[in-house]
Design a protein around this motif. Structure first.
Motif, PDB file in Angstrom:
ATOM      1  N   MET A  19      58.757  29.655  36.376  1.00  0.00           N
ATOM      2  CA  MET A  19      60.031  28.964  37.206  1.00  0.00           C
ATOM      3  C   MET A  19      61.175  28.408  36.196  1.00  0.00           C
ATOM      4  N   LEU A  20      60.751  28.005  35.084  1.00  0.00           N
ATOM      5  CA  LEU A  20      61.884  27.333  34.144  1.00  0.00           C
ATOM      6  C   LEU A  20      62.718  28.680  33.867  1.00  0.00           C
ATOM      7  N   ALA A  21      62.217  29.773  33.372  1.00  0.00           N
ATOM      8  CA  ALA A  21      63.069  30.798  33.089  1.00  0.00           C
ATOM      9  C   ALA A  21      63.908  31.340  34.123  1.00  0.00           C
ATOM     10  N   ASP A  22      63.320  31.536  35.299  1.00  0.00           N
ATOM     11  CA  ASP A  22      64.302  31.539  36.596  1.00  0.00           C
ATOM     12  C   ASP A  22      65.188  30.579  36.620  1.00  0.00           C
ATOM     13  N   HIS A  23      65.065  29.270  36.378  1.00  0.00           N
ATOM     14  CA  HIS A  23      66.359  28.084  36.705  1.00  0.00           C
ATOM     15  C   HIS A  23      67.172  28.341  35.870  1.00  0.00           C
ATOM     16  N   ASN A  25      67.939  31.076  34.244  1.00  0.00           N
ATOM     17  CA  ASN A  25      68.719  32.546  34.044  1.00  0.00           C
ATOM     18  C   ASN A  25      68.598  33.227  32.506  1.00  0.00           C
ATOM     19  N   LEU A  26      67.478  32.674  32.252  1.00  0.00           N
ATOM     20  CA  LEU A  26      67.020  33.481  30.902  1.00  0.00           C
ATOM     21  C   LEU A  26      67.364  35.096  30.951  1.00  0.00           C
ATOM     22  N   GLN A  27      68.218  35.721  30.122  1.00  0.00           N
ATOM     23  CA  GLN A  27      68.370  37.002  30.160  1.00  0.00           C
ATOM     24  C   GLN A  27      67.920  37.816  28.596  1.00  0.00           C
ATOM     25  N   THR A  28      67.483  36.948  27.868  1.00  0.00           N
ATOM     26  CA  THR A  28      67.031  37.298  26.437  1.00  0.00           C
ATOM     27  C   THR A  28      65.827  37.166  26.111  1.00  0.00           C
ATOM     28  N   GLU A  29      65.266  37.574  24.991  1.00  0.00           N
ATOM     29  CA  GLU A  29      64.173  37.003  24.367  1.00  0.00           C
ATOM     30  C   GLU A  29      64.169  35.540  24.308  1.00  0.00           C
ATOM     31  N   CYS A  33      58.560  26.249  24.357  1.00  0.00           N
ATOM     32  CA  CYS A  33      57.832  25.475  23.772  1.00  0.00           C
ATOM     33  C   CYS A  33      57.796  24.110  24.929  1.00  0.00           C
ATOM     34  N   ASN A  34      56.532  24.155  25.429  1.00  0.00           N
ATOM     35  CA  ASN A  34      56.118  23.213  26.537  1.00  0.00           C
ATOM     36  C   ASN A  34      55.391  21.913  26.180  1.00  0.00           C
ATOM     37  N   GLN A  35      55.689  21.041  26.086  1.00  0.00           N
ATOM     38  CA  GLN A  35      55.003  19.804  25.831  1.00  0.00           C
ATOM     39  C   GLN A  35      54.343  19.184  27.073  1.00  0.00           C
ATOM     40  N   CYS A  36      52.890  19.347  27.038  1.00  0.00           N
ATOM     41  CA  CYS A  36      52.423  19.040  28.245  1.00  0.00           C
ATOM     42  C   CYS A  36      50.804  18.485  27.882  1.00  0.00           C
ATOM     43  N   HIS A  37      49.639  18.766  28.511  1.00  0.00           N
ATOM     44  CA  HIS A  37      48.342  18.168  28.243  1.00  0.00           C
ATOM     45  C   HIS A  37      47.501  19.062  27.682  1.00  0.00           C
ATOM     46  N   THR A  38      47.807  20.381  27.140  1.00  0.00           N
ATOM     47  CA  THR A  38      46.873  21.348  26.859  1.00  0.00           C
ATOM     48  C   THR A  38      47.487  22.069  25.761  1.00  0.00           C
ATOM     49  N   TYR A  39      46.596  22.976  25.017  1.00  0.00           N
ATOM     50  CA  TYR A  39      47.023  23.770  23.984  1.00  0.00           C
ATOM     51  C   TYR A  39      46.719  25.218  24.523  1.00  0.00           C
ATOM     52  N   SER A  40      47.614  26.229  24.390  1.00  0.00           N
ATOM     53  CA  SER A  40      47.623  27.777  24.864  1.00  0.00           C
ATOM     54  C   SER A  40      48.872  28.194  24.598  1.00  0.00           C
ATOM     55  N   ALA A  41      48.508  29.657  24.286  1.00  0.00           N
ATOM     56  CA  ALA A  41      49.987  30.493  24.069  1.00  0.00           C
ATOM     57  C   ALA A  41      49.720  31.885  25.052  1.00  0.00           C
ATOM     58  N   GLU A  42      50.836  32.224  25.599  1.00  0.00           N
ATOM     59  CA  GLU A  42      51.015  33.275  26.451  1.00  0.00           C
ATOM     60  C   GLU A  42      52.076  33.971  26.255  1.00  0.00           C
ATOM     61  N   GLU A  43      52.561  34.821  27.184  1.00  0.00           N
ATOM     62  CA  GLU A  43      53.714  35.553  27.063  1.00  0.00           C
ATOM     63  C   GLU A  43      54.002  36.203  28.393  1.00  0.00           C
ATOM     64  N   PHE A  44      55.154  36.580  28.914  1.00  0.00           N
ATOM     65  CA  PHE A  44      55.542  37.265  30.112  1.00  0.00           C
ATOM     66  C   PHE A  44      56.809  37.935  29.949  1.00  0.00           C
ATOM     67  N   GLU A  45      57.182  38.800  30.703  1.00  0.00           N
ATOM     68  CA  GLU A  45      58.411  39.664  30.807  1.00  0.00           C
ATOM     69  C   GLU A  45      59.370  39.149  31.947  1.00  0.00           C
ATOM     70  N   ASP A  83      67.128  21.753  30.819  1.00  0.00           N
ATOM     71  CA  ASP A  83      68.316  21.661  31.933  1.00  0.00           C
ATOM     72  C   ASP A  83      69.613  22.192  31.884  1.00  0.00           C
ATOM     73  N   ILE A  84      69.456  23.464  31.025  1.00  0.00           N
ATOM     74  CA  ILE A  84      70.510  24.409  30.892  1.00  0.00           C
ATOM     75  C   ILE A  84      70.344  25.460  31.745  1.00  0.00           C
ATOM     76  N   VAL A  85      71.612  25.975  32.379  1.00  0.00           N
ATOM     77  CA  VAL A  85      71.484  27.032  33.245  1.00  0.00           C
ATOM     78  C   VAL A  85      72.619  28.201  32.317  1.00  0.00           C
ATOM     79  N   TYR A  86      72.204  29.333  32.031  1.00  0.00           N
ATOM     80  CA  TYR A  86      73.029  30.189  31.470  1.00  0.00           C
ATOM     81  C   TYR A  86      73.692  31.280  32.509  1.00  0.00           C
ATOM     82  N   GLU A  87      75.019  31.409  32.032  1.00  0.00           N
ATOM     83  CA  GLU A  87      75.808  32.545  32.795  1.00  0.00           C
ATOM     84  C   GLU A  87      75.259  33.751  32.472  1.00  0.00           C
ATOM     85  N   ASP A  88      75.680  34.837  33.412  1.00  0.00           N
ATOM     86  CA  ASP A  88      75.282  36.244  33.259  1.00  0.00           C
ATOM     87  C   ASP A  88      76.150  36.618  32.117  1.00  0.00           C
TER      88      ASP A  88
END
Length: 263
Positions: A19-23, A25-29, A33-45, A83-88
């Motif tokens: 959801m964050l990537a959508d908010h 508007n990430l268009q690049t790799e 780094c998400n500070q939360c309550h667990t340890y894990s690593a993942e990736e998505f396209e 809290d940053i939203v990138y332009e196309d």
């Protein structure tokens, strides 16, 4: 695999990465780094680009940014917040500016902030030097990854959201880049905007209260040394309308001087 030209390094807290990537508007790799309550690593396209996610049960924005920077693989890194939203088309704009400034190690772009937090606007290309670097936030900064690694610069663990002192890790990082003789330039190119505080909760900013001014005094000790007091007064006079509505300038100045003395 094609060489990665740019990665966005996102400092986040308790976010859903997809959801964050959508908010944003990430268009690049990107690396989130998400500070939360667990340890894990993942990736998505997303739109054909790989976004790597590292979840940490840790706190501190400086630590967060260092974790992302250590794992960066691209030629350029764009520092960012949740809290940053990138332009196309922001990637093309950034790469074009580095082509125009082949000697620059770091470029600062325009990211439109809400009025109460606006500290700068690039209206022309200019060098960033000792007398004007304090106005630039981390999220305006894109750097050559190799330049940062050769200079061996990292973010402070004492300052910023989640750390002992509430903000200033960006100014200290830029201070260290200048001290290591990196070439910094500001360019009049807008790549995004900051979401309003009503749209997202801040992880560190809770108003211009006593802690804000005290912490700013501690920061100015590290940034300006023997010139910390006059620079504190200059800062307050320049921003008194938006920052000193609840705490008067005289009281705010006393708090900053206390922070300077006790640093």
């Amino acid at each position: 695999m094609a060489e990665k030209r740019m990665e966005v390094l996102v400092a986040a807290v308790d976010e859903n990465p997809i959801m964050l990537a959508d908010h944003m508007n990430l268009q690049t790799e990107a690396i989130i780094c998400n500070q939360c309550h667990t340890y894990s690593a993942e990736e998505f396209e997303r739109n054909g680009r790989i976004i790597r996610v590292f979840n940490w049960n840790e706190r501190g924005v400086g630590l967060n940014r260092n974790n992302a920077l250590m794992r960066a693989e691209a030629e350029f890194v764009l520092f960012s917040d949740e809290d940053i939203v990138y332009e196309d088309g922001y990637e093309a704009k950034i790469l074009q500016e580095f082509e125009k400034h082949p000697g620059a190690d770091i470029l600062f772009f325009n990211v439109r902030a809400v009025e109460s937090r606006r500290t700068y606007e690039n209206v022309r290309s200019r060098r960033v030097r000792w007398y004007n670097y304090g106005r630039y936030p981390t999220y305006s900064m894109c750097a050559r990854t190799e330049s940062l690694r050769k200079a061996n610069v990292t973010f402070s663990l004492l300052f910023g959201g989640g750390a002992k002192y509430s903000n200033g890790e960006d100014s200290l990082f830029i201070h260290d880049c200048l001290r290591k003789h990196l070439r910094l330039c500001a360019v009049p190119v807008t790549i995004g905007r900051e979401r309003r505080r009503e749209e997202i909760d801040s992880t560190w900013f809770h108003g211009f209260n006593e802690k804000f001014f005290y912490d700013r005094g501690v920061l100015y000790h590290y940034l300006y040394g023997c010139m910390a007091v006059p620079f504190s007064l200059r800062f307050l006079l320049a921003h008194r309308r938006e920052m000193c509505r609840e705490i008067p300038v005289r009281q705010a100045f006393a708090l900053m001087r206390k922070g300077i003395r006790e640093a």
